[in-house]
Design an enzyme around this catalytic site. Sequence first.
Site, PDB file in Angstrom:
ATOM      1  N   THR A 113       0.825  -1.079   0.029  1.00 46.76           N
ATOM      2  CA  THR A 113       0.116   0.007   0.026  1.00 46.76           C
ATOM      3  C   THR A 113       0.785   1.277   0.132  1.00 46.76           C
ATOM      4  O   THR A 113       0.655   2.048  -0.808  1.00 46.76           O
ATOM      5  CB  THR A 113      -0.991   0.074   1.365  1.00 46.76           C
ATOM      6  OG1 THR A 113      -1.630  -1.003   1.153  1.00 46.76           O
ATOM      7  CG2 THR A 113      -1.750   1.308   1.223  1.00 46.76           C
TER       8      THR A 113
ATOM      9  N   ASN B 222      -5.486  -9.887  -7.375  1.00 51.24           N
ATOM     10  CA  ASN B 222      -5.526 -10.394  -5.856  1.00 51.24           C
ATOM     11  C   ASN B 222      -6.886 -10.883  -5.832  1.00 51.24           C
ATOM     12  O   ASN B 222      -7.038 -11.556  -4.732  1.00 51.24           O
ATOM     13  CB  ASN B 222      -5.421  -9.333  -4.855  1.00 51.24           C
ATOM     14  CG  ASN B 222      -6.278  -7.895  -5.326  1.00 51.24           C
ATOM     15  OD1 ASN B 222      -6.154  -7.462  -5.965  1.00 51.24           O
ATOM     16  ND2 ASN B 222      -6.996  -7.791  -4.143  1.00 51.24           N
TER      17      ASN B 222
ATOM     18  N   GLN C 175       1.222  -9.687  -5.323  1.00 44.43           N
ATOM     19  CA  GLN C 175       0.728 -10.828  -5.294  1.00 44.43           C
ATOM     20  C   GLN C 175       1.640 -11.888  -6.166  1.00 44.43           C
ATOM     21  O   GLN C 175       1.403 -13.006  -6.055  1.00 44.43           O
ATOM     22  CB  GLN C 175      -0.627 -10.956  -5.883  1.00 44.43           C
ATOM     23  CG  GLN C 175      -1.941 -10.446  -5.282  1.00 44.43           C
ATOM     24  CD  GLN C 175      -2.302 -11.233  -3.832  1.00 44.43           C
ATOM     25  OE1 GLN C 175      -1.992 -12.471  -3.804  1.00 44.43           O
ATOM     26  NE2 GLN C 175      -2.961 -10.679  -2.989  1.00 44.43           N
TER      27      GLN C 175
ATOM     28  N   CYS D  40      -9.084  -5.624   1.738  1.00 43.26           N
ATOM     29  CA  CYS D  40      -9.127  -4.444   1.766  1.00 43.26           C
ATOM     30  C   CYS D  40     -10.398  -3.752   1.365  1.00 43.26           C
ATOM     31  O   CYS D  40     -10.686  -2.459   1.785  1.00 43.26           O
ATOM     32  CB  CYS D  40      -8.079  -3.715   1.083  1.00 43.26           C
ATOM     33  SG  CYS D  40      -6.340  -4.645   1.199  1.00 43.26           S
TER      34      CYS D  40
HETATM   35  N1  PMP Z   1      -1.767  -4.711  -4.025  1.00 41.68           N
HETATM   36  C1  PMP Z   1      -2.253  -5.987  -3.819  1.00 41.68           C
HETATM   37  C2  PMP Z   1      -2.601  -6.572  -5.407  1.00 41.68           C
HETATM   38  C3  PMP Z   1      -2.533  -6.694  -2.944  1.00 41.68           C
HETATM   39  O1  PMP Z   1      -3.129  -7.783  -2.975  1.00 41.68           O
HETATM   40  C4  PMP Z   1      -2.569  -6.049  -1.635  1.00 41.68           C
HETATM   41  C5  PMP Z   1      -2.844  -6.658  -0.247  1.00 41.68           C
HETATM   42  N2  PMP Z   1      -4.022  -7.109  -0.239  1.00 41.68           N
HETATM   43  C6  PMP Z   1      -1.737  -4.796  -1.641  1.00 41.68           C
HETATM   44  C7  PMP Z   1      -1.447  -4.026  -2.897  1.00 41.68           C
HETATM   45  C8  PMP Z   1      -1.352  -3.824  -0.339  1.00 41.68           C
HETATM   46  O2  PMP Z   1      -0.500  -4.712   0.280  1.00 41.68           O
HETATM   47  P1  PMP Z   1      -0.105  -4.300   1.986  1.00 41.68           P
HETATM   48  O3  PMP Z   1      -1.003  -5.209   2.529  1.00 41.68           O
HETATM   49  O4  PMP Z   1       1.081  -4.759   1.973  1.00 41.68           O
HETATM   50  O5  PMP Z   1      -0.224  -2.981   2.160  1.00 41.68           O
END
Ligand code: PMP
Length: 394
Positions: free
Chosen positions: A73, A154, A184, A330
């Site tokens: 993120t 994802n 991913q 998310c």
């Molecule tokens: N991008 C993708 C494609 C994801 O699957 C995720 C996690 N759900 C993120 C970004 C965010 O990653 P993080 O949990 O490390 O912030």
Amino acid sequence: MHPIYLDNHATTPVDPRVLDAMLPYFGSRFGNAASRSHLQGREAEQAVAEARAVVANELNAQASALLFTSGATESNNLALKGVVQAPWYARSGDHVVSCATEHKSVLDTLKALETKGLRYTILPVDTDGRVSPAHVAAALEPRTLLVSIMHANNEIGTVHPIGAIGRAIKAARPDVLFHVDAAQSFGKLPIDVGAMAIDLLSLSAHKLYGPKGVGALYVRPRSPRVRLACQIHGGGHERGMRSGTLNVPGIVGLAAATRFAHSDPEESTRITALRDRLQDGLCSQLQGVRVNGGADARLAGNLNMCFACVDGAELLLEVPEIALSTGSACTSGSLEPSYVIQALGVAPELAHTAVRFGVGRFTSASDIERCISALVAAVQRIRERSPAWTSRQA
Ligand code: PMP
């Protein structure tokens, strides 16, 4: 009976070998990697340098091109805001190209930047969830600064042809930067930032049996050198692009996870076989099902299915012993059907029935058999009480 974890896209358990590698950095090796004046600090600095080399090597990049962050993120935010808000790029553009199935950390960042004058184009995907290199190239405008396309999705596991997209962008416009969200795919699919013409790449440890709260951003060091506008100001860590004391145990964990990603050369074949068995078991015993996302170019562990007349959230409640999800973690607070499934052309009513399965390193064949039996029985139970299903059958 032990609970079954099939939500490996949301996060993965930490591999015990990764935990072992991290533990000393919570104990005797507690130093601050920026404290060069003493042994503890130099020990931490050395561990971070070694980790940087391991992670960069996985991308065929040079170690100095990698910044450690708190996860994908943050990396996505830094990549997009860092380019769009940089005064040295502002003269040449104010437009970004991305795609409908991107993670919220890309889409919401673009929305936030729009309030400050950014324009962006969201490309649709085909029924398999893919964007074509030609469509990406055709969306470039004279004032396009950046293209951001994820490697693997994802929710539906679709793998975009990143190398072909990168080369198509550079053939049309060598000055346009290419960012890839590889949260991913990192450690699961081969990535070569040079060959794929990638300028910026985000990754995260907790999708690869590493710890949460740590990730990285690859920033191309030359031809062209990408210069980001810093988003977190402070002590000038990470070459001034991301200040803050480094998460040394997390960074060591990310590197260990990267190393162990290839310790079993058969892992991907085994996970694919388990996923295929799950898909066959569900499709052969249930009517009114649909597999979302193309069969080719899909992440090994991914399966996303719709079960007609079965609300996805209700189905999850029927199988409390199995960890599944209706979409991205998310967006799990949302009652809206998944925007990713709808982008495939699936009607909202059917999209409401989507369930995501994520097979991983620690999934066993018996987990899959138990999941098939439990899901088939649960879908049948829900459909028995569903007037919509009864009238559909009549
Ligand atoms: N991008 C993708 C494609 C994801 O699957 C995720 C996690 N759900 C993120 C970004 C965010 O990653 P993080 O949990 O490390 O912030």
